[in-house]
Scaffold this active site. Sequence first.
Site, PDB file in Angstrom:
ATOM      1  N   HIS A   1       2.484   3.269  -8.911  1.00  0.00           N
ATOM      2  CA  HIS A   1       2.405   1.621  -9.403  1.00  0.00           C
ATOM      3  C   HIS A   1       3.793   1.303 -10.075  1.00  0.00           C
ATOM      4  O   HIS A   1       4.135   0.089  -9.864  1.00  0.00           O
ATOM      5  CB  HIS A   1       1.092   1.548 -10.123  1.00  0.00           C
TER       6      HIS A   1
ATOM      7  N   ASP B   1       0.784  -1.264   0.163  1.00  0.00           N
ATOM      8  CA  ASP B   1      -0.071  -0.013  -0.090  1.00  0.00           C
ATOM      9  C   ASP B   1       0.763   1.240   0.109  1.00  0.00           C
ATOM     10  O   ASP B   1       1.990   1.042   0.654  1.00  0.00           O
ATOM     11  CB  ASP B   1      -0.919  -0.020   1.311  1.00  0.00           C
TER      12      ASP B   1
ATOM     13  N   LEU C   1      11.497 -20.461  -4.382  1.00  0.00           N
ATOM     14  CA  LEU C   1      10.381 -19.460  -4.065  1.00  0.00           C
ATOM     15  C   LEU C   1       8.937 -19.861  -4.542  1.00  0.00           C
ATOM     16  O   LEU C   1       8.987 -19.702  -5.743  1.00  0.00           O
ATOM     17  CB  LEU C   1      10.799 -18.223  -4.124  1.00  0.00           C
TER      18      LEU C   1
ATOM     19  N   GLU D   1     -12.224  -5.455  -4.819  1.00  0.00           N
ATOM     20  CA  GLU D   1     -12.571  -3.978  -4.592  1.00  0.00           C
ATOM     21  C   GLU D   1     -11.951  -2.928  -5.566  1.00  0.00           C
ATOM     22  O   GLU D   1     -12.438  -1.974  -5.718  1.00  0.00           O
ATOM     23  CB  GLU D   1     -12.762  -3.724  -3.180  1.00  0.00           C
TER      24      GLU D   1
ATOM     25  N   ARG E   1       2.115  -5.239   6.069  1.00  0.00           N
ATOM     26  CA  ARG E   1       1.133  -3.905   5.120  1.00  0.00           C
ATOM     27  C   ARG E   1       2.191  -2.941   5.123  1.00  0.00           C
ATOM     28  O   ARG E   1       2.375  -2.317   6.498  1.00  0.00           O
ATOM     29  CB  ARG E   1      -0.238  -3.691   5.586  1.00  0.00           C
TER      30      ARG E   1
END
Length: 262
Positions: free
Chosen positions: A39, A22, A133, A69, A190
């Site tokens: 982004h 975020d 991974l 969402e 986060r």
Amino acid sequence: MEVSAVRIDDERLPRHIAIVMDGNGRWAKKRFLPRTAGHRAGVTSVRKVIEHCLKRRIEALTLFAFSSENWRRPPQEVSLLMELFLATLERETEKLHENGVRLRVIGDRVAFSPALQEKIAAGERLTSENTHLNLTIAANYGGRWDILQATRALAEKVARGELCPEDIGPDAFKLQLTLADLPEPDLFIRTGGEQRISNFLLWQLAYTELYFTPALWPDFDDQSLDQALKDYASRQRRFGYTSEQVEDLVSENVCTKTSEFR
Ligand code: FPP
């Protein structure tokens, strides 16, 4: 490349890290750039974090790239995110493969363009045997969607007479979830300062250690990840046991990794 200076015992490292990336928009705004620039910068952090997980021999990394969402965002931003996803897959899949990364995408992918769906499937096919991974990208994903699709799959089994309702327990349920074959996340990170789960891996995060940082995702790098790993290593995970029981389990060598108590 050498492993960074921060020393953390291997047995105190998480096996599986899940991240909500975020803060891209705010990072761009601070620089008077369009949100989309944030982004793009976020993709660089994705690369750094994957490289660092490989260096630290983390088994699984799950990144929340686009929630169910996120379609509510301005159409221009949604298109850019889709383009970025496609371009990144085109550019990076071969490199992921060379580094032994297994790529998977979880979420409802029918909403994606046929080209993107095909790139995802090709990347998953190419890397399916890799073991260094497990990289999972959650795209058009929601924790509630995951639980609902698992419930539907179980209901269908019951309707076909293949399963008795009494046999539905946590293990049978987990098997129908998207990350069924991976250990549940040990560490949830986060970035961006908000302190919420935002419909990420709702079932799988039940016993996960939560780590929130104000760092905006494009500023998050290998040192930031090490900071989170150090914090995780200092915690005592109990999974319902008492602190003394956990200490006994460790001293009796019943568990070698803190993530194995459960
Ligand atoms: C949240 O920041 C970020 C997203 C919704 C998209 C995350 C995407 C990337 C990091 C790039 C693409 C990833 C891959 C795997 C190719 P925000 O826009 O909500 O930021 P804000 O809270 O500051 O507005």
